[in-house]
Motif scaffolding. Structure first.
Motif, mmCIF file in Angstrom:
data_model
loop_
_atom_site.group_PDB
_atom_site.id
_atom_site.type_symbol
_atom_site.label_atom_id
_atom_site.label_comp_id
_atom_site.label_asym_id
_atom_site.label_seq_id
_atom_site.Cartn_x
_atom_site.Cartn_y
_atom_site.Cartn_z
ATOM 1 N N VAL A 107 0.880 -1.188 0.000
ATOM 2 C CA VAL A 107 0.000 0.000 0.000
ATOM 3 C C VAL A 107 0.906 1.222 0.000
ATOM 4 N N SER A 108 0.787 2.067 -1.047
ATOM 5 C CA SER A 108 1.630 3.264 -1.191
ATOM 6 C C SER A 108 0.756 4.505 -1.204
ATOM 7 N N ASP A 109 1.293 5.621 -0.626
ATOM 8 C CA ASP A 109 0.549 6.886 -0.633
ATOM 9 C C ASP A 109 1.473 8.009 -1.077
ATOM 10 N N ALA A 110 0.885 9.209 -1.187
ATOM 11 C CA ALA A 110 1.651 10.381 -1.615
ATOM 12 C C ALA A 110 1.841 11.349 -0.465
ATOM 13 N N PRO A 125 3.578 12.551 3.455
ATOM 14 C CA PRO A 125 4.947 12.975 3.816
ATOM 15 C C PRO A 125 5.885 11.807 4.089
ATOM 16 N N GLY A 126 5.325 10.616 4.328
ATOM 17 C CA GLY A 126 6.173 9.462 4.601
ATOM 18 C C GLY A 126 6.704 9.471 6.021
ATOM 19 N N ILE A 127 7.579 8.511 6.324
ATOM 20 C CA ILE A 127 8.178 8.382 7.662
ATOM 21 C C ILE A 127 9.679 8.308 7.473
ATOM 22 N N PRO A 128 10.433 9.135 8.181
ATOM 23 C CA PRO A 128 11.900 9.040 8.061
ATOM 24 C C PRO A 128 12.376 7.630 8.419
ATOM 25 N N LEU A 133 7.124 -7.568 7.442
ATOM 26 C CA LEU A 133 6.571 -6.219 7.344
ATOM 27 C C LEU A 133 7.703 -5.264 7.010
ATOM 28 N N ARG A 134 7.549 -4.552 5.889
ATOM 29 C CA ARG A 134 8.583 -3.607 5.469
ATOM 30 C C ARG A 134 7.964 -2.223 5.273
ATOM 31 N N LEU A 135 8.647 -1.205 5.804
ATOM 32 C CA LEU A 135 8.267 0.188 5.574
ATOM 33 C C LEU A 135 9.284 0.786 4.610
ATOM 34 N N GLU A 136 8.800 1.300 3.462
ATOM 35 C CA GLU A 136 9.674 1.810 2.425
ATOM 36 C C GLU A 136 9.178 3.176 1.961
ATOM 37 N N THR A 137 9.923 3.768 1.074
ATOM 38 C CA THR A 137 9.512 5.040 0.476
ATOM 39 C C THR A 137 8.829 4.756 -0.846
ATOM 40 N N ASN A 179 6.994 5.584 -4.631
ATOM 41 C CA ASN A 179 7.461 6.312 -5.820
ATOM 42 C C ASN A 179 7.048 7.773 -5.779
ATOM 43 N N ALA A 180 5.941 8.089 -5.052
ATOM 44 C CA ALA A 180 5.483 9.475 -4.956
ATOM 45 C C ALA A 180 6.135 10.203 -3.790
ATOM 46 N N GLY A 181 7.073 9.570 -3.095
ATOM 47 C CA GLY A 181 7.753 10.207 -1.989
ATOM 48 C C GLY A 181 7.108 9.961 -0.647
ATOM 49 N N GLY A 182 5.969 9.277 -0.607
ATOM 50 C CA GLY A 182 5.284 8.993 0.648
ATOM 51 C C GLY A 182 5.756 7.668 1.242
ATOM 52 N N LEU A 183 4.836 7.007 1.929
ATOM 53 C CA LEU A 183 5.156 5.755 2.615
ATOM 54 C C LEU A 183 4.612 4.580 1.814
ATOM 55 N N ARG A 184 5.381 3.531 1.745
ATOM 56 C CA ARG A 184 4.937 2.259 1.150
ATOM 57 C C ARG A 184 5.108 1.163 2.188
ATOM 58 N N VAL A 185 3.995 0.543 2.535
ATOM 59 C CA VAL A 185 4.000 -0.554 3.512
ATOM 60 C C VAL A 185 3.807 -1.864 2.751
ATOM 61 N N VAL A 186 4.682 -2.830 2.993
ATOM 62 C CA VAL A 186 4.653 -4.111 2.276
ATOM 63 C C VAL A 186 4.512 -5.247 3.280
ATOM 64 N N LEU A 187 3.520 -6.110 3.026
ATOM 65 C CA LEU A 187 3.362 -7.363 3.775
ATOM 66 C C LEU A 187 3.728 -8.507 2.832
#
Length: 798
Positions: free
Chosen positions: A378-381, A383-386, A425-429, A431-439
Motif C-alpha cells: 500500500v503506497s501513498d503520496a 509525507p512518509g516516515i523518516p 513487514l517492510r516500511l519503504e519510500t 514512488n510518490a515520496g510517501g510511505l509504502r507498507v509491504v506485507l
C-alpha cells in the motif's frame, strides 16, 4: 537414544545395501556366465576362421530374467569380429577368469560378462572372447527387495530395543510425577517458577517449564499493561470530550458555542476511532492466538475490501488503484485468516488517506516475489516516515504526526497480523515520496507445484505412466501405423478407433515383415511411425531389444497372458496358431495326419501325387515363415526330417497365406504347411474347396505384436491405439475381422473360433523374450537358411 538407533540403523542400512547389490549381482551373474559358457562351447574352427553355432539354450538361460534386454558378441582377442554385436564394451582389465563388469551400451546401463578360451586353428592358436550382457532392471529390483526385507528386520529389532529404552527411561523419570502433582495443586495466579533440584537427565525439562512460566508471566504483565494503556487512552479521550462539551455549555455567545461544539465533535470522532482501533487490535491479537489458518486467495480478498471501502464518502476524493501480476489460478493462495488480513489492509488504506494530501493517490499492489512469496503493498503520496523513525512507528500508541489525530494503533495492528502469519513487514519510500507498507506472505503452494498444475500437456513417461490426452487435444492430429498385416484385416480396427476418437486421422502403411524390420532399423527417429504391428515375433523382439520401443503403462494390458507381453513394451493382441490348408477333393479318401511325424510319412507315401504341389513360406522373405520354421526346429529334430521330405517332393515357396490358399483352392497346390490359422479359416469359410487341419501333437501359436517406437511424433496416440486394440471393443472387432482375439470376447465366437476351442490342448504359444533372438544371429540365421534350402531344393527325377 532414538537418534543413536537411527544412526546405527543408517550405518547398517548402507552395509545391507551393498550386501543386497552383491547378492543380486551374484544371482544374475550366474545366468550371464551360463549363457557365455554355452556360447563358448559352440565356438569351433571354420573354413575362414573361428565360427560359432549360437545355441538356443544360451538365449533361454538369459530369458530366465524375462524382462531384460540382452546383447552378445563373439570376437577374437585381437579384435576380429565373429558374430553378434561388434561394439560391446570390454572388461576393465584382462583376466583368465570370467570378468563381470557394469558398463553403458547404447545409452542404457548393462551388466556384462567376458569369458575367453583357446581355439586351435590351422594357422595357430587364437584366444576367443565371448561377451554377454543384459540390462539391470531385474537385479535392481532384487537388490531393493533384499534391502527392504533386511531393513524390516532391523527396524523390528530397533523397535524392540527402543521399547526397552522407553521402559528404563520411564522408571528413571518417575520424579516428574511429583512435579505434576505440584503444578496441579497451584492457584491460577501463582506463576512462580518450580523450585526443585531435578535429576540430571530431566534438568532441561525443568528449565523449559520455568522458561514457559517466565514467558507466561511476561505475557500477563504485557496484557495488564495493555489494559492500563487502554484505560488511560480512553479516559483521556473521554475527559477531553467532556471538557469541550462543558465549555460549550458555559458559552454565552452562539459563535463561541458553535466553535466549542465543533471541537467536541472532532474529539468525539477521535474517541470513536480510538475505540475502533482498540477493538481491532484486541481482535487481531485474539485471532492470532486462536484462529486456525486456511488457504486464502489474496487477489479476490483485496478486491472485495477495496469495493467495500470505495462506498465510504471519505474516499471520493482519493485516487485508488490496484495492480497485480497474478495470472495463474492458485498463484495468490496463502495460509491466512481472511478477517485479520482485511483488517490490516483497511488500516493501511485509512492511514494512507489520513496522512496524505487532499489530492492523495493510494496505490495497492499484489506481486509475486522470489522465494515463493507474495507481497501486498500500500503506497501513498503523503509525507512518509523518516527511515530512522520507522521502527518506532509500529509501536502501540505511537503517532508521529500530531496534526492527523491518529491513535497510534494502525501500524501496530498491521505488525500483529504480520507476526501471526509468518509474514515480513517492510516500511519503504513510495514512488510518490510517501510511505509504502509491504506485507510479504509465504505462498501456500511452491512454484514447482503451481507450474505442474498449470501444465497443459503431460509428456510420455517411460518409467510408468502415460498421458493419453483428451478429445479436444486430439483434434487435427494424425496417427501413423506401419504394419505387416493385410489392410482388409486392419480396416475394421482402424474404423473402430476413429469412431471412438473423432478428429484423429489414421494413416496405415502396409509392409512385408522383413521389409518392415529393415525399415525401422535404418529409419531416423523422426521417420518412425506412432505404432508398429507385425506377426514376426522374433523380429519385433529384436527391435525392442535394441531399445527402439517406449515402455507403456496400460490397464488394458493387465489381462494379457505372460507369453504375449515383454518388458511392458511389446504387447500381443491376437491368437494365431499355425495350420495346414488342404484341397478337400484331393484328400477325400486320404486320412489326414495327426502328428508332424505322420505328416512327413504322408508326404513320402504320396510323393508322386504331391510333387510340386506342396506350398510353404519363402523363409528369406517371410518373417512369420522363418519364425514358424525355427520354432519347429526348437521342438525337435522332426522338423529337419520334414524339411528333407518336402525337398524331395519339390515344395514351392510363397510370400503369404492368401497366395497359398488361392493356389490350393485352384488345385495348383494340394497342401500348404505352417500357414497363419485365422487367415486359413477365413479362406476356408469363403471357399468350400479348402479344408483347414490342426495336428494333435502341437500347433505353434504366434501373436501379432505391437509397440510404440522411440522418437514417434505422437507417442500418446500410438499408446491410445494399442490400448484400444486390447480393450473389450477392440478385441471384439479383432474377432469380427480375419484375426482371432487373444482375450476372450463372449458372444462373438464364429464357427472357426469354436473349432479352435476344440484344439486348446494342442496349442503351443511362442513366448516373447530373448530366446527368439537365437536364430537372428547372423551366422545362425545364414546356416539355418542354407540348411533349409539344401534340404528343400528340388532335383527333378531323370
Amino acid at each position: 537414544m532414538g537418534l543413536g538407533f537411527a544412526l546405527l540403523l543408517l550405518i547398517i542400512s548402507l552395509l545391507l545395501w551393498n550386501y543386497a547389490r552383491t547378492a543380486a549381482n551374484r544371482t544374475y551373474d550366474l545366468l550371464l556366465a551360463g549363457a557365455a559358457l554355452s556360447i563358448l562351447e559352440r565356438v569351433a574352427p571354420g573354413p575362414t576362421g573361428p565360427t560359432v553355432d549360437l545355441p538356443y539354450s544360451a538365449m533361454e538361460i538369459l530369458a530366465l530374467a524375462p524382462r531384460e534386454r540382452v546383447v552378445y558378441g563373439v570376437s577374437s582377442v585381437d579384435g576380429a569380429h565373429v558374430t553378434g554385436a561388434a561394439d560391446l564394451p570390454g572388461p576393465p582389465r584382462d583376466t583368465d577368469t570370467p570378468a563381470f563388469y557394469d558398463a553403458d551400451y547404447a545409452g542404457t546401463p548393462f551388466r556384462f560378462v567376458s569369458q575367453e578360451r583357446q581355439l586351435n586353428l590351422p594357422e595357430g592358436r587364437e584366444r576367443i572372447a565371448v561377451r554377454v550382457g543384459h540390462t539391470r532392471e531385474a537385479r535392481n529390483e532384487q537388490q531393493l527387495s533384499l534391502f527392504l526385507s533386511g531393513l524390516a528386520g532391523l527396524a523390528a529389532v530397533s523397535a524392540i530395543g527402543l521399547g526397552f529404552v522407553w521402559l528404563a527411561i520411564r522408571r528413571a523419570l518417575s520424579p516428574l510425577r511429583q512435579i505434576e502433582t505440584d503444578l496441579r495443586a497451584r492457584d491460577p495466579s501463582d506463576l512462580s517458577t518450580v523450585d526443585a533440584v531435578p535429576p540430571h537427565e530431566i534438568r532441561s525439562l525443568f528449565d523449559s517449564i520455568n522458561g514457559f512460566i517466565d514467558r507466561l508471566r511476561a505475557n500477563r504483565a504485557l496484557t495488564e499493561t495493555f489494559i492500563a494503556d487502554v484505560a488511560h487512552q480512553t479516559r483521556t479521550s473521554l475527559s477531553a470530550l467532556h471538557g469541550q462539551l462543558s465549555l460549550a455549555a458555559d458559552a454565552t455567545a452562539l459563535d463561541e458555542m458553535r466553535a466549542r461544539v465543533g471541537k467536541a465533535e472532532a474529539q468525539a470522532q477521535r474517541t470513536v476511532r480510538l475505540t475502533n482501533q482498540l477493538l481491532s487490535h484486541a481482535m487481531v491479537i485474539h485471532r492470532s492466538e486462536n484462529a486456525a489458518l486456511h488457504p486464502v486467495a489474496l487477489k479476490p480478498l483485496v478486491r472485495e475490501q477495496l469495493a467495500e471501502m470505495l462506498r465510504d464518502s471519505r474516499m471520493r476524493d482519493v485516487a485508488l488503484t490496484f495492480d497485480d501480476d497474478i495470472s495463474g489460478d492458485g498463484d495468490d493462495v496463502v495460509r491466512a485468516d481472511g478477517v485479520s488480513i482485511r483488517e490490516a489492509l483497511r488500516n493501511l488504506i485509512e492511514n494512507a488517506v489520513r496522512h496524505g494530501p487532499p489530492d492523495n493517490s493510494v496505490d495497492i499492489s499484489l506481486h509475486l516475489e522470489p522465494g515463493d512469496r507474495i507481497a501486498l503493498g500500500v503506497s501513498d503520496a503523503g509525507p512518509g516516515i523518516p527511515e530512522e523513525r520507522r521502527p518506532e512507528a509500529v509501536e502501540r500508541f505511537t503517532s508521529l504526526a500530531r496534526n492527523t489525530a491518529g491513535s497510534g494503533l494502525g501500524l501496530a495492528i498491521v505488525r500483529a497480523v504480520a507476526e501471526s502469519h509468518g509474514a515480513d513487514l517492510r516500511l519503504e519510500t513510495s514512488n510518490a515520496g510517501g510511505l509504502r507498507v509491504v506485507l510479504s506472505f509465504p505462498l501456500a503452494r511452491p512454484a514447482a507445484d503451481r507450474s505442474r498444475r498449470r501444465g497443459a500437456l503431460v509428456p510420455l513417461v517411460v518409467a510408468g505412466c502415460l498421458a493419453l490426452g483428451t478429445e479436444a487435444d486430439a483434434q487435427g492430429q494424425t496417427l501413423t501405423i506401419f504394419g505387416a498385416t493385410d489392410a482388409p484385416a486392419m480396416q475394421r480396427l482402424i474404423a473402430g478407433f476413429a469412431e471412438e476418437n473423432p478428429g484423429i486421422d489414421v494413416e496405415y502403411r502396409e509392409f512385408q515383415t522383413v521389409a518392415l524390420h529393415s525399415y525401422l532399423l535404418e529409419a531416423a527417429p523422426d521417420e518412425r511411425p506412432d505404432a508398429v504391428i507385425s506377426p514376426a515375433m522374433d523380429l519385433q523382439v529384436d527391435l525392442v531389444n535394441r531399445g527402439l520401443a517406449l515402455r507403456l503403462d496400460l490397464l488394458e494390458a493387465d489381462g494379457l497372458p505372460a507369453w504375449a507381453t515383454w518388458r511392458s513394451e511389446l504387447l500381443g493382441f491376437t491368437f494365431e496358431p499355425a495350420a495346414i490348408i488342404y484341397n478337400k477333393q484331393a484328400f477325400a479318401d486320404i486320412p489326414l495326419p495327426a502328428t508332424h511325424r505322420e505328416l512327413a510319412d504322408l508326404i513320402r507315401e504320396h510323393e508322386d501325387m504331391l510333387r510340386r504341389r506342396i506350398g510353404s513360406y519363402d523363409l528369406r522373405e517371410s518373417g512369420i515363415g522363418f519364425l514358424y520354421a525355427t520354432q519347429d526346429l526348437v521342438q525337435g529334430a522332426e522338423a529337419q526330417r520334414l524339411a528333407e521330405v518336402l525337398g524331395r517332393a519339390g515344395v514351392r515357396t510363397y510370400c503369404c497365406t492368401s497366395e497359398m490358399a488361392a493356389a490350393t483352392a485352384a488345385g495348383d497346390l494340394l497342401l500348404a504347411i505352417n500357414v497363419i490359422g485365422p487367415y486359413a479359416l477365413d479362406a476356408a469359410e469363403r471357399d468350400p474347396r479348402l479344408g483347414v487341419h490342426f495336428l494333435d501333437d502341437y500347433n505353434l501359436v504366434m501373436t501379432r505384436t505391437t509397440f510404440v517406437p522411440e522418437g514417434a511424433s505422437s507417442p500418446e496416440l500410438g499408446a491410445r491405439f494399442i490400448a484400444f486394440l486390447l480393450s473389450r471393443k477392440g478385441q471384439r472387432l479383432v474377432a469380427e475381422s480375419q484375426l482371432l482375439p487373444i482375450l476372450p470376447v463372449p458372444g462373438t465366437e464364429s464357427e472357426p473360433v469354436a473349432r479352435l476351442r476344440q484344439q486348446t490342448g494342442t496349442f503351443l504359444p511362442i513366448r516373447l523374450g530373448p530366446g527368439l533372438l537365437t536364430y537372428l544371429d547372423d551366422l545362425k540365421r545364414q546356416r539355418f537358411l542354407e540348411s533349409w534350402e539344401a534340404a528343400t531344393t528340388y532335383y527333378p527325377l531323370p
